[in-house]
Design a protein around this motif. Sequence first.
Motif, mmCIF file in Angstrom:
data_model
loop_
_atom_site.group_PDB
_atom_site.id
_atom_site.type_symbol
_atom_site.label_atom_id
_atom_site.label_comp_id
_atom_site.label_asym_id
_atom_site.label_seq_id
_atom_site.Cartn_x
_atom_site.Cartn_y
_atom_site.Cartn_z
ATOM 1 N N CYS A 72 15.692 57.587 -18.355
ATOM 2 C CA CYS A 72 14.785 57.341 -17.238
ATOM 3 C C CYS A 72 13.368 57.240 -17.753
ATOM 4 O O CYS A 72 12.865 58.162 -18.409
ATOM 5 N N VAL A 73 12.709 56.112 -17.460
ATOM 6 C CA VAL A 73 11.306 55.931 -17.807
ATOM 7 C C VAL A 73 10.808 54.682 -17.079
ATOM 8 O O VAL A 73 11.608 53.860 -16.618
ATOM 9 N N ALA A 74 9.499 54.523 -16.973
ATOM 10 C CA ALA A 74 8.917 53.363 -16.294
ATOM 11 C C ALA A 74 9.375 52.068 -16.952
ATOM 12 O O ALA A 74 9.331 51.937 -18.172
ATOM 13 N N HIS A 75 9.788 51.085 -16.115
ATOM 14 C CA HIS A 75 10.222 49.805 -16.675
ATOM 15 C C HIS A 75 9.747 48.661 -15.792
ATOM 16 O O HIS A 75 8.715 48.784 -15.120
ATOM 17 N N ASN A 76 10.446 47.542 -15.766
ATOM 18 C CA ASN A 76 9.917 46.293 -15.226
ATOM 19 C C ASN A 76 9.861 46.264 -13.695
ATOM 20 O O ASN A 76 10.810 46.650 -13.021
ATOM 21 N N GLY A 77 8.756 45.726 -13.165
ATOM 22 C CA GLY A 77 8.598 45.575 -11.729
ATOM 23 C C GLY A 77 7.660 44.440 -11.386
ATOM 24 O O GLY A 77 7.138 43.747 -12.269
ATOM 25 N N SER A 78 7.442 44.234 -10.091
ATOM 26 C CA SER A 78 6.564 43.147 -9.638
ATOM 27 C C SER A 78 5.888 43.539 -8.338
ATOM 28 O O SER A 78 6.339 44.445 -7.624
ATOM 29 N N LEU A 79 4.816 42.823 -8.011
ATOM 30 C CA LEU A 79 4.143 43.040 -6.741
ATOM 31 C C LEU A 79 5.029 42.611 -5.576
ATOM 32 O O LEU A 79 5.863 41.706 -5.706
ATOM 33 N N ILE A 80 4.813 43.255 -4.436
ATOM 34 C CA ILE A 80 5.336 42.770 -3.161
ATOM 35 C C ILE A 80 4.158 42.106 -2.461
ATOM 36 O O ILE A 80 3.080 42.711 -2.348
ATOM 37 N N PRO A 81 4.292 40.853 -2.003
ATOM 38 C CA PRO A 81 3.133 40.096 -1.501
ATOM 39 C C PRO A 81 2.660 40.559 -0.129
ATOM 40 O O PRO A 81 2.950 39.951 0.900
ATOM 41 N N VAL A 82 1.889 41.635 -0.118
ATOM 42 C CA VAL A 82 1.332 42.188 1.112
ATOM 43 C C VAL A 82 -0.184 41.988 1.078
ATOM 44 O O VAL A 82 -0.883 42.715 0.356
ATOM 45 N N PRO A 83 -0.711 41.008 1.784
ATOM 46 C CA PRO A 83 -2.153 40.756 1.738
ATOM 47 C C PRO A 83 -2.961 42.002 2.082
ATOM 48 O O PRO A 83 -2.664 42.725 3.038
ATOM 49 N N GLY A 84 -3.985 42.254 1.253
ATOM 50 C CA GLY A 84 -4.872 43.374 1.505
ATOM 51 C C GLY A 84 -4.405 44.700 0.942
ATOM 52 O O GLY A 84 -5.130 45.698 1.014
ATOM 53 N N ARG A 85 -3.186 44.724 0.361
ATOM 54 C CA ARG A 85 -2.684 45.968 -0.211
ATOM 55 C C ARG A 85 -2.096 45.696 -1.591
ATOM 56 O O ARG A 85 -1.724 44.555 -1.915
ATOM 57 N N ASP A 86 -2.014 46.751 -2.399
ATOM 58 C CA ASP A 86 -1.406 46.656 -3.730
ATOM 59 C C ASP A 86 -0.129 47.489 -3.720
ATOM 60 O O ASP A 86 -0.176 48.719 -3.795
ATOM 61 N N ILE A 87 1.002 46.807 -3.596
ATOM 62 C CA ILE A 87 2.302 47.471 -3.517
ATOM 63 C C ILE A 87 3.218 46.859 -4.560
ATOM 64 O O ILE A 87 3.289 45.632 -4.696
#
Length: 467
Positions: A359-374
């Motif tokens: 278990c450790v941080a691995h690959n991800g992507s943004l979710i396109p939510v205008p005005g927020r960083d998710i």
Amino acid sequence: MRLASLGAVAALVGLGFTAPAQAAAVIPGVDEIVSSPNIRQIANVPKTGAFAPESALNSDLAFQGKYAYAGNYNGFTVYDVSNPAAPQAITQLVCPGGQNDLSIYGNLLFTATDSVRNNDSCSSVAVPNSEPETVPRWEGIRIWDISDPRNPQYVKSVHTTCGSHTLTLVPGKGKEKKKAVYVYVSSYNTSSSSLPNCALPHDKISIVKVPLKKPAEAAIAATPVLFEDGGFPGDSNSTATSGCHDITAYPEKDLAAGACMGDGVLFDISNPVAPKVVTTVRDAENFAFWHSATFNNNATKIVFTDELGGGGGATCNPTIGPDKGADAVYDIKGKGKKAKLVFQSYFKIPRENASTENCVAHNGSLIPVPGRDIIVQAWYQGGISVWDFTDSKKPKEIAYWERGPLSNERLIVGGAWSAYWYNGHIYSNDIQKGFDVLKIDDRRLGKAAKKKSWQINPQTQTSYSKW
């Protein structure tokens, strides 16, 4: 699920309820699925055929139209995801070669080979480092024509120094935009010994130019040295820099973020064949291996991941703690040559994993939510986490989904290698369990669930600002 039923919490989810973290001491049973109430699995396609063995690890994902392309150490699979609840594997192409990290541009698919082979064919065999240097060796990238996703055609290979652990696509600029795409090849050497095709120092990347109308003429265009000072020398906690593990490009911003073993890097890529280091950061106390990076939509922040233990260790536990093996959020302060990366916070999943779970941080992507960083992110056997870093100093998880350990007796490398948002769903390539599709129901995502065909390659970011 161990939590309250979906019906009982539906009203809370609709109001933007944040699911409480799973109690630290509660670890799911073998193959047991647990999650926050606002996310659920809607499909799974197990590994089959040549990809079924434990040693055949599933890896990265890329997307195009109604298709998802899923890498495996033995090749890649093409899934028809026009119905996300019932994905269909339409092609399994066997072509062994390291990670088979992949990206797509138009009708071209690129796969990365980080395994020394005796030739570039799909029938090649691995060549041990102990073999004499006179023995033929090949590693690098392969290019495929996917005009017919059911029948990909092998077009060309390009040999690169130290192979290709990962690859990133950068479109040509100006007059070249419709004529060529560049492939940034990330590779490295963690050994101090002399390796055939990968001698130290290796402080560079390979850049392959691919003419779009004549991809068979692809060739290396440049091999820029990124770390003229040799990069981070390494210490007892952190890996020395000898190349990059992964680069995420944001072409419309003329920027790229490099996770380069011992260094986090911000690049100027206004000239695609001559990337320039703008600034670097190091974290010798908590970061062991800078693994990957994701910009926020405005390119004012970068999330870097640390692959503590090389992805094969149990690092999500109280002994390791909340900062090692975590994500680090950096703000980009200043513009142009004066830009700096300023640390803001760490984020790590707030659940304890078993000693038999990598278990450790691995690959991800943004979710396109205008005005927020998710962001949605894979954590190997830590599962899948959706978290909000709109406030750089106070990131918070808003959803999670995970399986229990593969075994209580031994550590089997497994879990979600990558988890990406595409066409309103989360797609994940689980190393052992196969292809997963998840659905999240949370009003904080707004119209994101209706966004179609947004991002094809998570390592080549595109803006959703105008949506």
